[in-house]
Motif scaffolding. Structure first.
Motif, PDB file in Angstrom:
ATOM      1  N   GLU A  52      41.971  43.739  27.828  1.00 45.06           N
ATOM      2  CA  GLU A  52      41.060  42.628  27.575  1.00 45.06           C
ATOM      3  C   GLU A  52      39.626  43.035  27.869  1.00 45.06           C
ATOM      4  O   GLU A  52      39.361  43.918  28.684  1.00 45.06           O
ATOM      5  CB  GLU A  52      41.440  41.419  28.428  1.00 45.06           C
ATOM      6  N   GLU A  53      38.699  42.373  27.188  1.00 41.44           N
ATOM      7  CA  GLU A  53      37.279  42.600  27.396  1.00 41.44           C
ATOM      8  C   GLU A  53      36.582  41.264  27.580  1.00 41.44           C
ATOM      9  O   GLU A  53      37.061  40.230  27.112  1.00 41.44           O
ATOM     10  CB  GLU A  53      36.673  43.351  26.196  1.00 41.44           C
ATOM     11  N   VAL A  54      35.435  41.286  28.257  1.00 43.25           N
ATOM     12  CA  VAL A  54      34.636  40.088  28.454  1.00 43.25           C
ATOM     13  C   VAL A  54      33.495  40.099  27.453  1.00 43.25           C
ATOM     14  O   VAL A  54      32.841  41.136  27.243  1.00 43.25           O
ATOM     15  CB  VAL A  54      34.080  40.014  29.897  1.00 43.25           C
ATOM     16  N   ILE A  55      33.266  38.957  26.822  1.00 37.37           N
ATOM     17  CA  ILE A  55      32.250  38.869  25.774  1.00 37.37           C
ATOM     18  C   ILE A  55      31.459  37.580  25.939  1.00 37.37           C
ATOM     19  O   ILE A  55      31.995  36.557  26.386  1.00 37.37           O
ATOM     20  CB  ILE A  55      32.909  38.939  24.374  1.00 37.37           C
ATOM     21  N   ASP A  56      30.174  37.622  25.599  1.00 28.78           N
ATOM     22  CA  ASP A  56      29.366  36.406  25.610  1.00 28.78           C
ATOM     23  C   ASP A  56      29.861  35.459  24.527  1.00 28.78           C
ATOM     24  O   ASP A  56      30.250  35.899  23.431  1.00 28.78           O
ATOM     25  CB  ASP A  56      27.894  36.733  25.362  1.00 28.78           C
ATOM     26  N   VAL A  57      29.840  34.172  24.819  1.00 27.42           N
ATOM     27  CA  VAL A  57      30.317  33.175  23.864  1.00 27.42           C
ATOM     28  C   VAL A  57      29.558  33.272  22.541  1.00 27.42           C
ATOM     29  O   VAL A  57      30.131  33.066  21.467  1.00 27.42           O
ATOM     30  CB  VAL A  57      30.186  31.755  24.468  1.00 27.42           C
ATOM     31  N   ALA A  58      28.273  33.610  22.596  1.00 30.09           N
ATOM     32  CA  ALA A  58      27.466  33.703  21.375  1.00 30.09           C
ATOM     33  C   ALA A  58      27.949  34.804  20.442  1.00 30.09           C
ATOM     34  O   ALA A  58      27.648  34.795  19.246  1.00 30.09           O
ATOM     35  CB  ALA A  58      26.006  33.933  21.740  1.00 30.09           C
ATOM     36  N   VAL A  85      33.829  34.666  27.786  1.00 31.79           N
ATOM     37  CA  VAL A  85      35.284  34.505  27.712  1.00 31.79           C
ATOM     38  C   VAL A  85      35.919  35.885  27.608  1.00 31.79           C
ATOM     39  O   VAL A  85      35.257  36.868  27.257  1.00 31.79           O
ATOM     40  CB  VAL A  85      35.721  33.660  26.492  1.00 31.79           C
ATOM     41  N   ARG A  86      37.189  35.947  27.937  1.00 35.80           N
ATOM     42  CA  ARG A  86      37.953  37.176  27.737  1.00 35.80           C
ATOM     43  C   ARG A  86      38.525  37.186  26.325  1.00 35.80           C
ATOM     44  O   ARG A  86      38.885  36.143  25.792  1.00 35.80           O
ATOM     45  CB  ARG A  86      39.087  37.263  28.757  1.00 35.80           C
ATOM     46  N   TRP A  87      38.620  38.370  25.735  1.00 36.21           N
ATOM     47  CA  TRP A  87      39.291  38.469  24.435  1.00 36.21           C
ATOM     48  C   TRP A  87      40.114  39.747  24.383  1.00 36.21           C
ATOM     49  O   TRP A  87      39.853  40.704  25.106  1.00 36.21           O
ATOM     50  CB  TRP A  87      38.292  38.397  23.285  1.00 36.21           C
ATOM     51  N   LYS A 133      33.641  35.655  17.242  1.00 37.00           N
ATOM     52  CA  LYS A 133      33.820  35.617  15.795  1.00 37.00           C
ATOM     53  C   LYS A 133      35.198  35.073  15.460  1.00 37.00           C
ATOM     54  O   LYS A 133      36.135  35.163  16.267  1.00 37.00           O
ATOM     55  CB  LYS A 133      33.678  37.025  15.203  1.00 37.00           C
ATOM     56  N   VAL A 134      35.305  34.527  14.269  1.00 34.39           N
ATOM     57  CA  VAL A 134      36.611  34.095  13.772  1.00 34.39           C
ATOM     58  C   VAL A 134      37.534  35.312  13.707  1.00 34.39           C
ATOM     59  O   VAL A 134      37.139  36.375  13.230  1.00 34.39           O
ATOM     60  CB  VAL A 134      36.479  33.445  12.382  1.00 34.39           C
ATOM     61  N   GLY A 135      38.745  35.175  14.186  1.00 33.89           N
ATOM     62  CA  GLY A 135      39.710  36.262  14.202  1.00 33.89           C
ATOM     63  C   GLY A 135      39.938  36.843  15.576  1.00 33.89           C
ATOM     64  O   GLY A 135      40.940  37.531  15.797  1.00 33.89           O
ATOM     65  N   MET A 136      39.023  36.568  16.520  1.00 30.99           N
ATOM     66  CA  MET A 136      39.195  37.073  17.876  1.00 30.99           C
ATOM     67  C   MET A 136      40.272  36.293  18.616  1.00 30.99           C
ATOM     68  O   MET A 136      40.341  35.068  18.509  1.00 30.99           O
ATOM     69  CB  MET A 136      37.874  36.983  18.655  1.00 30.99           C
ATOM     70  N   PHE A 137      41.090  37.007  19.381  1.00 34.49           N
ATOM     71  CA  PHE A 137      42.094  36.380  20.233  1.00 34.49           C
ATOM     72  C   PHE A 137      41.467  36.239  21.618  1.00 34.49           C
ATOM     73  O   PHE A 137      41.150  37.231  22.270  1.00 34.49           O
ATOM     74  CB  PHE A 137      43.368  37.216  20.305  1.00 34.49           C
ATOM     75  N   ILE A 138      41.255  34.999  22.069  1.00 37.97           N
ATOM     76  CA  ILE A 138      40.499  34.760  23.294  1.00 37.97           C
ATOM     77  C   ILE A 138      41.342  34.074  24.359  1.00 37.97           C
ATOM     78  O   ILE A 138      42.423  33.538  24.076  1.00 37.97           O
ATOM     79  CB  ILE A 138      39.244  33.912  23.017  1.00 37.97           C
ATOM     80  N   HIS A 139      40.838  34.093  25.574  1.00 36.67           N
ATOM     81  CA  HIS A 139      41.487  33.467  26.722  1.00 36.67           C
ATOM     82  C   HIS A 139      40.465  32.564  27.415  1.00 36.67           C
ATOM     83  O   HIS A 139      39.450  33.054  27.922  1.00 36.67           O
ATOM     84  CB  HIS A 139      42.000  34.520  27.710  1.00 36.67           C
ATOM     85  N   LEU A 140      40.716  31.257  27.407  1.00 40.05           N
ATOM     86  CA  LEU A 140      39.829  30.317  28.073  1.00 40.05           C
ATOM     87  C   LEU A 140      40.280  30.140  29.514  1.00 40.05           C
ATOM     88  O   LEU A 140      41.430  29.799  29.770  1.00 40.05           O
ATOM     89  CB  LEU A 140      39.844  28.959  27.349  1.00 40.05           C
ATOM     90  N   ASP A 141      39.395  30.355  30.436  1.00 43.11           N
ATOM     91  CA  ASP A 141      39.726  30.272  31.859  1.00 43.11           C
ATOM     92  C   ASP A 141      39.189  28.991  32.495  1.00 43.11           C
ATOM     93  O   ASP A 141      38.842  28.963  33.671  1.00 43.11           O
ATOM     94  CB  ASP A 141      39.159  31.490  32.598  1.00 43.11           C
ATOM     95  N   VAL A 142      39.135  27.922  31.692  1.00 43.93           N
ATOM     96  CA  VAL A 142      38.602  26.655  32.209  1.00 43.93           C
ATOM     97  C   VAL A 142      39.704  25.643  32.526  1.00 43.93           C
ATOM     98  O   VAL A 142      39.429  24.540  32.943  1.00 43.93           O
ATOM     99  CB  VAL A 142      37.601  26.027  31.210  1.00 43.93           C
ATOM    100  N   GLY A 143      40.955  26.031  32.313  1.00 43.80           N
ATOM    101  CA  GLY A 143      42.044  25.096  32.595  1.00 43.80           C
ATOM    102  C   GLY A 143      42.446  24.308  31.358  1.00 43.80           C
ATOM    103  O   GLY A 143      41.611  23.903  30.555  1.00 43.80           O
ATOM    104  N   TRP A 144      43.746  24.104  31.218  1.00 36.65           N
ATOM    105  CA  TRP A 144      44.315  23.465  30.020  1.00 36.65           C
ATOM    106  C   TRP A 144      43.763  22.070  29.788  1.00 36.65           C
ATOM    107  O   TRP A 144      43.628  21.617  28.666  1.00 36.65           O
ATOM    108  CB  TRP A 144      45.834  23.418  30.190  1.00 36.65           C
ATOM    109  N   MET A 145      43.424  21.362  30.864  1.00 37.96           N
ATOM    110  CA  MET A 145      42.999  19.977  30.721  1.00 37.96           C
ATOM    111  C   MET A 145      41.523  19.833  30.375  1.00 37.96           C
ATOM    112  O   MET A 145      41.060  18.734  30.125  1.00 37.96           O
ATOM    113  CB  MET A 145      43.304  19.195  32.003  1.00 37.96           C
ATOM    114  N   ARG A 146      40.780  20.938  30.354  1.00 41.25           N
ATOM    115  CA  ARG A 146      39.353  20.850  30.086  1.00 41.25           C
ATOM    116  C   ARG A 146      38.965  21.275  28.675  1.00 41.25           C
ATOM    117  O   ARG A 146      37.787  21.397  28.360  1.00 41.25           O
ATOM    118  CB  ARG A 146      38.589  21.708  31.104  1.00 41.25           C
TER     119      ARG A 146
END
Length: 426
Positions: free
Chosen positions: A4-10, A53-55, A13-26
């Protein structure tokens, strides 16, 4: 974090597989890890307020798929001509494998969603006695998250999962809440009503946290003292819910989830007219899940058997209009039901769309096909095939039992459907 790599949200791109670390409820997405498929999703992600985010590059699809090469099925052959019969057979096999993969991928998403919800529920239940106000806030947040995910699609399919994540108490609470929300949605309840319904359903048995484990599940062998100890979970739950600062509507659900329309329930022996409308929904769904998932698994009924029993013997216990709407929503053969098709093959129902209750999706027992490649059929798309009858687990032939692996316990989740809505009016 491997790969995994860390990338700025800006830079997303479409097609990236990402990991949101803000919790399922947020966030409103079905899962916290997923592949971005549209610009609209990127807008939502950027509005979450996270900087990075991580991708996972290896799971991403940033390039268009390669063109077919000689030798690929369906591509021009580099040497000689393809045998038409062999090509047709391979295309049929490929289509079956593709359909099975799509089915498994959808099931995996539903099970991952259920697992995340169960984890969030277990966490908040651990706070009830230590910080009831925070537990109440988290219960509302979890319900809101479930509702947000339900609003993604106009019409929803109800699906049975392979296994219930978490312990039995969490599985029961989630089942009752999810199915109650789906029924409330089908009945046209407003947003505030659905929020109170789901929160009350999630916490309907919260009083059992203060009940001796021997008395948490009703038994026909209880004496009067033991039965009272069991029934006390309702009053204890109301007191806990008050400390959690829940709304009056959610409190009513907890207070009345064991009442019956014919005034034979407890603790107040209310009749249907005196019961809160939301409590009538939860009392109905609670009974259904109790029949399918009792404390002693060997006494469990199939979902079809549970619905049949409720309709035949318990109609006076439930609001008749609500019971009919529930049967329409669950389907005549709810997910998890064992059936025999009109061509005599055995199958298990895996998903139901409420607008087509007699035509669910089934997995079929076929000894000529390996179990890990089992045929998945949407009966709505097959005009010549239907369901002849429902079976008990004990009536299923032994080879079919090993093949279909009927559930000992049932857990439900939902996913979007492409067909137009067909709500069951209450």
């Amino acid at each position: 974090m491997n790969g995994e790599e860390v990338i700025d949200v800006a830079q997303l791109k479409v097609g990236m597989f990402i990991h949101l670390d803000v919790g399922w409820m947020r966030h409103p997405f079905p899962l916290s890890s997923f592949r971005v498929t549209s610009e609209d999703q990127l807008v939502v992600i950027r509005r979450l307020g996270v900087k990075q985010v991580r991708w996972s590059p290896e799971k991403s699809q940033l390039e268009a798929p390669e063109a077919a090469k000689p030798g690929d099925v369906g591509a021009p052959s580099a040497v000689g001509e393809v045998d038409p019969a062999a090509l047709a057979a391979e295309q049929v096999a490929q289509a079956r494998r593709a359909a099975l993969k799509a089915e498994r991928d959808l099931l995996a998403i539903c099970e991952a969603q259920y697992g995340e919800a169960a984890e969030a529920l277990t966490s908040l239940m651990g706070l009830v006695l230590k910080d009831p106000r925070l537990a109440g806030q988290q219960a509302v947040q979890l319900t809101r998250s479930l509702l947000d995910k339900m609003l993604v699609s106009q019409e929803l399919n109800l699906r049975v999962l392979n296994e219930a994540a978490g312990d039995r108490a969490a599985a029961h609470a989630l089942n009752v809440s999810l199915v109650s929300l789906l029924l409330g949605r089908a009945c046209g309840l407003g947003d505030d009503e659905l929020l109170a319904l789901g929160t009350g359903a999630l916490l309907h048995d919260v009083g059992k946290l203060d009940v001796d484990s021997r008395y948490r599940h009703r038994s026909d062998q209880f004496n009067a003292h033991e039965m009272q100890a069991y029934q006390d979970h309702v009053a204890k739950g109301v007191r806990m819910a008050q400390q959690m600062v829940l709304t009056p509507d959610a409190l009513a659900v907890i207070a009345q989830h064991h009442e019956h329309a014919d005034a034979t329930g407890f603790p107040q022996r209310l009749n249907g007219e005196r019961m809160h409308a939301l409590a009538r929904i939860v009392a109905l769904v609670n009974r259904f899940d109790g029949l399918c998932n009792p404390a002693v698994a060997s006494k469990g009924l199939t979902p079809h058997e549970a619905l049949s029993l409720m309709f035949a013997q318990g109609r006076s216990r439930f609001d008749a209009t609500l019971l009919n709407a529930f049967i329409r929503m669950m389907g005549v053969y709810p997910p998890g039901s064992i059936v025999q098709l009109t061509d005599d093959r055995f199958a298990i129902v895996v998903a139901v769309n409420s607008s087509r209750p007699l035509k669910p999706r089934v997995v079929v027992y076929d000894p000529a096909i390996p179990a890990d490649e089992a045929l998945s059929l949407n009966l709505e798309e097959n005009s010549t095939l239907g369901i002849r009858r429902s079976l008990r687990s004990a009536d299923l032939p032994r080879p079919a039992t090993f093949y279909l692996r009927p559930r000992a316990r049932f857990a439900y989740f939902f996913h979007g459907a492409d067909a137009p809505a067909g709500a069951a009016a209450c």
